[in-house]
Design an enzyme around this catalytic site. Structure first.
Site: not given
Length: 426
Positions: A146, A223, A248-249, A397
């Site tokens: 990322f 991560d 928050y995912k 995605r």
């Protein structure tokens, strides 16, 4: 032709009967299906394919936040810090450890943003390793990690007089044991990898990559942003050194909810985090002239904990405690497998390809589809209340949250993707 008995299915007029029957059967057999109703928005026809970027809120979280404002914040005011708030980063951190990442108590804390926590732990690990052996000046990272992770390792290397050793990876997969083995050397200080690749969804072999790193005398930071709450993680059993993940995912903490940091017990006293703030001091309220780091995970805090931002996490963590991460992972595999089969049947004839691993053992909780028109397709879908996200190059995605996504919703969304690809043309 028939329809699937789910609100999201009614946004499309009809589905091929065999697929509709399959979706209905999968939902009927799904032990997690009743939990979908606990999420705000599940009663609408909107199709949500972006739970790997921002999870839906739980109804009980809305109630929790309302009570907090009126009873604790509004009622207890500053007394709340002494009564409960000071302990929340550690209590909720331990809940993350227990329910989502396989960590014993006292190793996980809720803190700052993902970026800030990554900076703290990578920098602390680099400094400790270099202090122990001045040959250790390299941070290993991969070229498709990322952006935040890549930008941070470059910045920390420049700041500390080190350098980055890049592993070039295929964007359809991720870092293999052979690739890491070739990059490791006596110069390696820290390895920074994502457990689930943000673009392809590739699921790394975390136990083996951790073992290889340790054999080379280096530390590894994982991560877990696309892992926590979606795939099984065993931080202690797999001998992790450090980990950071957002909330928050798949943990449904809300927009910008604070991240978590994991530091194995064996490293807590030897690592000096670089952002020395009052909350990480040994005596928080002494206001002394010198900074003395606290023992344990408190030393990795800096400023005042973001209490409001971490409240909603408790509700998803309670659900994970109830159903278990293995059940969540089993549904995730079924959902992504269904999406891959739908791609083959509905989208492959249009030139759409799967840019994620087909073997579920190598795949996390999302599937990326590739086609030259995917940027325009994504924009068209958003206008019609089908919400995936777009990632270069030419990738759409499909993020499927096991606790809140149904098979009917998945079918509805994939039919809409097909229609949008047709509308946008080759």
């Amino acid at each position: 032709m028939t329809t699937v008995d789910d609100p999201s299915s009614h946004r499309v007029a009809a589905f091929p009967s065999a697929l509709a029957a399959e979706a209905s059967a999968l939902d009927a057999a799904d032990p997690l299906a009743p939990l979908r109703d606990e999420f705000i928005g599940s009663e609408t026809s909107l199709v949500y394919f972006d739970g790997n970027s921002l999870g839906r809120p739980l109804r009980r979280s809305a109630e929790r936040l309302h009570r907090f404002v009126h009873e604790q914040w509004g009622g207890r005011l500053i007394r709340g810090w002494d009564e409960s708030w000071m302990a929340l980063p550690f209590e909720i951190g331990d809940a993350v450890g227990r329910a989502a990442i396989g960590a014993a108590p006292g190793q996980t804390v809720i803190g700052d943003s993902t970026t800030v926590l990554l900076y703290k732990l990578i920098r602390a690990a680099f400094d400790a390793q270099h202090a122990g052996d001045d040959r250790r000046v390299e941070i290993i990272a991969d070229t498709d990690n990322f952006p935040t992770d890549r930008y941070l390792v470059e910045g920390i290397a420049a700041e500390r007089g080190g350098r980055v050793r890049w592993i070039t990876v295929d964007r359809f997969s991720g870092v293999s044991p052979d690739a890491l083995r070739e990059a490791l050397s006596p110069r390696t200080a820290v390895v920074v990898l994502s457990h689930v690749a943000y673009r392809s969804g590739f699921l790394a072999d975390a136990p083996e990559l951790t073992r290889l790193t340790h054999d080379a005398g280096a530390l590894i930071l994982w991560d877990l942003c696309h892992s926590a709450g979606s795939v099984a993680v065993e931080a202690d059993a797999w001998d992790f050194d450090l980990a950071v993940g957002c909330t928050y995912k798949y943990l449904n903490g809300g927009p910008g909810s604070p991240a978590f940091a994991y530091v194995a017990h064996r490293h807590q006293d030897r690592l000096a985090q670089p952002i020395q703030g009052w909350m990480g001091a040994a005596d928080v309220f002494a206001m002394g002239p010198e900074y003395v780091p606290a023992a344990g995970m408190r030393r990795f805090l800096s400023g005042t904990p973001p209490i409001v931002g971490m409240l909603a996490l408790q509700d998803t963590l309670a659900l994970l405690d109830e159903v278990g991460i293995d059940a969540v992972r089993a549904k995730s595999i079924a959902l992504t497998g269904f999406a891959v089969r739908l791609t083959d049947e509905l989208l492959a004839p249009l030139g759409v390809t799967v840019a994620s691993p087909r073997d579920p053992a190598d795949r996390g909780g999302h599937v990326t589809l590739q086609h030259p028109s995917m940027r325009a397709v994504t924009a068209r879908l958003w206008k019609g209340d089908v919400i995936p996200d777009y990632r270069d190059p030419e990738g759409l995605r499909i993020g499927l949250s096991p606790l809140s996504t149904s098979f009917a919703e998945t079918l509805s969304g994939m039919v809409a993707v097909r229609d949008a690809v047709i509308a946008e043309g080759p």
